[in-house]
Write an enzyme that holds these catalytic residues in place. Structure first.
Site, mmCIF file in Angstrom:
data_model
loop_
_atom_site.group_PDB
_atom_site.id
_atom_site.type_symbol
_atom_site.label_atom_id
_atom_site.label_comp_id
_atom_site.label_asym_id
_atom_site.label_seq_id
_atom_site.Cartn_x
_atom_site.Cartn_y
_atom_site.Cartn_z
ATOM 1 N N SER A 161 48.877 39.133 30.040
ATOM 2 C CA SER A 161 50.327 39.087 30.245
ATOM 3 C C SER A 161 51.108 39.158 28.946
ATOM 4 O O SER A 161 52.152 39.807 28.860
ATOM 5 C CB SER A 161 50.714 37.819 31.017
ATOM 6 O OG SER A 161 50.127 37.818 32.308
ATOM 7 N N GLY A 208 37.719 33.327 34.318
ATOM 8 C CA GLY A 208 37.708 31.879 34.290
ATOM 9 C C GLY A 208 38.410 31.276 35.491
ATOM 10 O O GLY A 208 38.894 31.983 36.380
ATOM 11 N N GLU A 258 27.516 65.364 56.014
ATOM 12 C CA GLU A 258 27.310 66.306 57.100
ATOM 13 C C GLU A 258 26.857 67.670 56.580
ATOM 14 O O GLU A 258 25.999 68.321 57.199
ATOM 15 C CB GLU A 258 28.606 66.472 57.903
ATOM 16 C CG GLU A 258 29.091 65.190 58.573
ATOM 17 C CD GLU A 258 30.077 64.414 57.720
ATOM 18 O OE1 GLU A 258 31.004 63.812 58.284
ATOM 19 O OE2 GLU A 258 29.912 64.397 56.472
#
Length: 360
Positions: free
Chosen positions: A216, A287, A46
């Protein structure tokens, strides 16, 4: 409004974490100003349009692809600027998806005596910012899973050979999805097997997406290719190997400990943390195991599948590691959004609909 949407699209690779927004100012049948949000921290659409219009803003009609902001962030409120410019009318494609501020910009304009309509080309406006909308409404990023496969749905030979199933045009096409994403996410098995860089290489963009590795057990090497060029890398783990974590940190990797589920990173918890970091769109390039786990956790919104005109046979590796389907009625339902040829390959874009193995 269609022109405003085209303007907004110019910020496809640059506005993150802000939404892509366009604005057009019209006097009678003449465009007097236009603009788009170019990058976070800089002027909104704007403001660019008002500056371009100069003295022609009084009595103008504004076409804006997203409700004008009404709060002070890194820039002042656009709703105030529009009011001060004395526009007469505003057509807004969609409301702000942030429930804390939705409607405030529109209300401010109306209270100032400006006529406001909301909803013109709303579906197209929402398609420009799926990640921003998802983060605001669901508290997690919008996730696309990219897969390259043979026509019989195989991603690699039984021995793991996968370069290259699809052609160069398809691989170049992937670059645009990387460039628009806030982050590219993969699993440690992909890193150990392929040692990818996961970088944007053919799109003219100064911004490189965050690279996320789900690891992990904290097995990533400090010499991995994706951190060799000094890229911003986030490693998500639930392991407590402080010594190895420090070796990775010394290479510039941010090691993020995430709650675990049965010895694995909790994917829903990770998505919540990414949303808190203003990550809008995640491109999942992994994967079958991680992609399947994300599907089962109902965290994949869209699939981008490149299909090559070849067959790899029933012993080759599949696209997703998912539980056995007992009943056909439990199948994962997809909604095809787009299908087209990319070079010699086919690209299929599909939304994930309904339950994934009864989880949702």
């Amino acid at each position: 409004m269609a022109h405003a949407l085209r303007l907004a699209q110019r910020g496809l690779y640059t506005t993150d974490p802000n939404p892509r927004v366009g604005c057009v100012l019209v006097q009678g049948n003449q465009v007097v100003g236009e603009g788009w949000h170019e990058r976070a921290g800089e002027a909104h659409a704007e403001i660019h349009a008002l500056r371009a219009a100069g003295k022609h803003t009084c009595g103008a009609t504004a076409f804006i692809t997203l409700e004008p902001c009404s709060h002070h962030g890194r820039t002042p409120p656009c709703s105030v600027a529009l009011i001060e410019a004395k526009i007469a009318r505003a057509l807004v494609a969609m409301p702000d998806p942030n429930p804390k501020v939705s409607g405030a910009g529109v209300n401010a304009l109306r209270q100032a005596g400006i006529e406001v309509e909301v909803g013109l080309l709303q579906r197209q406006a929402e398609a420009l910012n799926p990640g921003f909308i998802s983060r605001m409404r669901s508290g997690r990023p919008f996730v696309r899973a990219k897969v390259a496969a043979s026509l019989d749905g195989r991603t690699a030979t039984r021995g793991g050979e996968s370069k290259w199933i699809t052609g160069e045009a398809a691989r170049l096409d992937v670059q645009q999805w990387r460039a628009r994403s806030s982050a590219i996410m993969t699993g440690i098995e992909t890193v150990l097997k392929d040692d990818p860089r996961l970088s944007v290489r053919t799109i003219a963009s100064k911004r490189q997406p965050l690279r996320i590795v789900i690891d992990s057990r904290l097995r990533m090497s400090p010499q991995a290719a994706l951190i060799a060029d000094g890229a911003q890398v986030l490693l998500a783990t639930c392991a407590n190997d402080d010594e190895h974590a420090e070796r990775l940190r010394a290479r510039g990797v941010e090691v993020l400990r995430v709650p675990g589920e049965q010895g694995r990173v909790s994917l829903p918890a990770l998505m919540q943390q990414l949303a808190a970091r203003e990550i809008n769109e995640v491109l999942l390039e992994s994967g079958a195991t991680l992609t399947g786990a994300m599907l089962q956790a109902n965290l994949v919104d869209e699939l981008i599948v490149y299909l090559a005109p070849c067959l790899l046979g029933s012993e080759a590796q599949g696209m997703f590691k998912l539980p056995e389907l007992i009943r056909l009625q439990d199948r994962v339902r997809l909604e095809i959004q787009d299908m087209r040829t990319i070079g010699d390959d086919w690209r299929v874009i599909a939304k994930v609909r309904g339950e994934v193995w009864g989880v949702r």
